[in-house]
Scaffold this motif. Structure first.
Motif, PDB file in Angstrom:
ATOM      1  N   ASP A   1       0.867  -1.179   0.000  1.00 14.36           N
ATOM      2  CA  ASP A   1       0.000   0.000   0.000  1.00 14.36           C
ATOM      3  C   ASP A   1       0.902   1.227   0.000  1.00 14.36           C
ATOM      4  N   LEU A   2       1.023   1.880  -1.142  1.00 13.24           N
ATOM      5  CA  LEU A   2       1.951   2.992  -1.295  1.00 13.24           C
ATOM      6  C   LEU A   2       1.635   4.153  -0.351  1.00 13.24           C
ATOM      7  N   ALA A   3       0.381   4.519  -0.230  1.00  7.79           N
ATOM      8  CA  ALA A   3       0.014   5.645   0.649  1.00  7.79           C
ATOM      9  C   ALA A   3       0.362   5.331   2.098  1.00  7.79           C
ATOM     10  N   ARG A   4       0.083   4.118   2.537  1.00  7.57           N
ATOM     11  CA  ARG A   4       0.400   3.714   3.911  1.00  7.57           C
ATOM     12  C   ARG A   4       1.901   3.735   4.140  1.00  7.57           C
ATOM     13  N   ALA A   5       2.662   3.201   3.191  1.00  5.99           N
ATOM     14  CA  ALA A   5       4.119   3.184   3.327  1.00  5.99           C
ATOM     15  C   ALA A   5       4.671   4.609   3.360  1.00  5.99           C
ATOM     16  N   ARG A   6       4.128   5.474   2.512  1.00  3.07           N
ATOM     17  CA  ARG A   6       4.609   6.860   2.506  1.00  3.07           C
ATOM     18  C   ARG A   6       4.340   7.542   3.839  1.00  3.07           C
TER      19      ARG A   6
ATOM     20  N   SER B   1      13.421   4.293  -2.516  1.00  2.27           N
ATOM     21  CA  SER B   1      12.196   4.436  -3.301  1.00  2.27           C
ATOM     22  C   SER B   1      11.145   3.459  -2.819  1.00  2.27           C
ATOM     23  N   LEU B   2       9.903   3.885  -2.873  1.00  5.05           N
ATOM     24  CA  LEU B   2       8.757   3.036  -2.587  1.00  5.05           C
ATOM     25  C   LEU B   2       7.988   2.878  -3.887  1.00  5.05           C
ATOM     26  N   PHE B   3       7.643   1.644  -4.206  1.00  2.98           N
ATOM     27  CA  PHE B   3       6.991   1.344  -5.472  1.00  2.98           C
ATOM     28  C   PHE B   3       6.013   0.207  -5.213  1.00  2.98           C
ATOM     29  N   PRO B   4       4.835   0.216  -5.803  1.00  2.00           N
ATOM     30  CA  PRO B   4       3.911  -0.895  -5.575  1.00  2.00           C
ATOM     31  C   PRO B   4       4.580  -2.243  -5.873  1.00  2.00           C
ATOM     32  N   ARG B   5       4.449  -3.166  -4.937  1.00  5.57           N
ATOM     33  CA  ARG B   5       5.156  -4.445  -5.008  1.00  5.57           C
ATOM     34  C   ARG B   5       4.879  -5.187  -6.313  1.00  5.57           C
ATOM     35  N   SER B   6       3.618  -5.270  -6.726  1.00  3.61           N
ATOM     36  CA  SER B   6       3.297  -6.017  -7.942  1.00  3.61           C
ATOM     37  C   SER B   6       3.931  -5.364  -9.168  1.00  3.61           C
ATOM     38  N   LEU B   7       3.997  -4.035  -9.194  1.00  3.14           N
ATOM     39  CA  LEU B   7       4.616  -3.340 -10.322  1.00  3.14           C
ATOM     40  C   LEU B   7       6.136  -3.507 -10.312  1.00  3.14           C
ATOM     41  N   LEU B   8       6.740  -3.529  -9.118  1.00  3.50           N
ATOM     42  CA  LEU B   8       8.187  -3.754  -9.026  1.00  3.50           C
ATOM     43  C   LEU B   8       8.525  -5.157  -9.511  1.00  3.50           C
ATOM     44  N   ALA B   9       7.744  -6.143  -9.110  1.00  2.78           N
ATOM     45  CA  ALA B   9       7.969  -7.513  -9.590  1.00  2.78           C
ATOM     46  C   ALA B   9       7.814  -7.560 -11.109  1.00  2.78           C
TER      47      ALA B   9
END
Length: 136
Positions: free
Chosen positions: A21-26, A55-63
């Motif tokens: 969850d990008l917003a939560r991580a930020r 950097s924070l990036f959505p996990r599914s997109l990073l994979a």
């Protein structure tokens, strides 16, 4: 490997965390006192820490970017990156890493943000992005 590729590896330049969850991580990293770079947006967040980018990036997109499955096996949601001074240096570093036992995960190519990068896995499966960023 040419001396160009080897000579410039002095430190890890970037760590990217694949987050659920990008917003939560930020919110979490902002609460620690980190200040997001101006380039950050709703799709990713970048923090500059001295000579390191976090950097924070959505996990599914990073994979997906690394072309590995996000199925809980073999991808731990983190990549390390090192910047090189040119596309040729990325190619040389990748060839050297592969000769030393790395596993090719994604060949180097021009990427969506305008740079040039590829992914290899070290002998323990940790992902490294070898990258040329023409904007640095």
């Amino acid at each position: 490997m040419t001396s160009e590729g080897r000579a410039h590896f002095r430190a890890i330049s970037s760590i990217t965390l694949g987050v659920a969850d990008l917003a939560r991580a930020r919110r979490f990293y902002d609460a620690l006192g980190l200040v997001a770079d101006a380039a950050s947006n709703d799709d990713y967040v970048i923090y500059t820490l001295d000579n390191l980018k976090l950097s924070l990036f959505p996990r599914s997109l990073l994979a997906g970017d690394a072309e590995v499955a996000d199925d809980g096996h073999g991808f731990d949601g983190i990549t390390f990156a090192h910047d090189y001074p040119s596309e040729a240096a990325v190619d040389a570093a990748m060839a050297h890493a592969l000769a030393a036992g790395a596993v090719l995960r994604r060949p180097a190519r021009t990427v969506f943000w305008g740079g040039y990068s590829g992914f290899v896995a070290d002998p323990d499966g940790h992902l490294w992005e070898l990258v040329y960023n023409p904007f640095l």
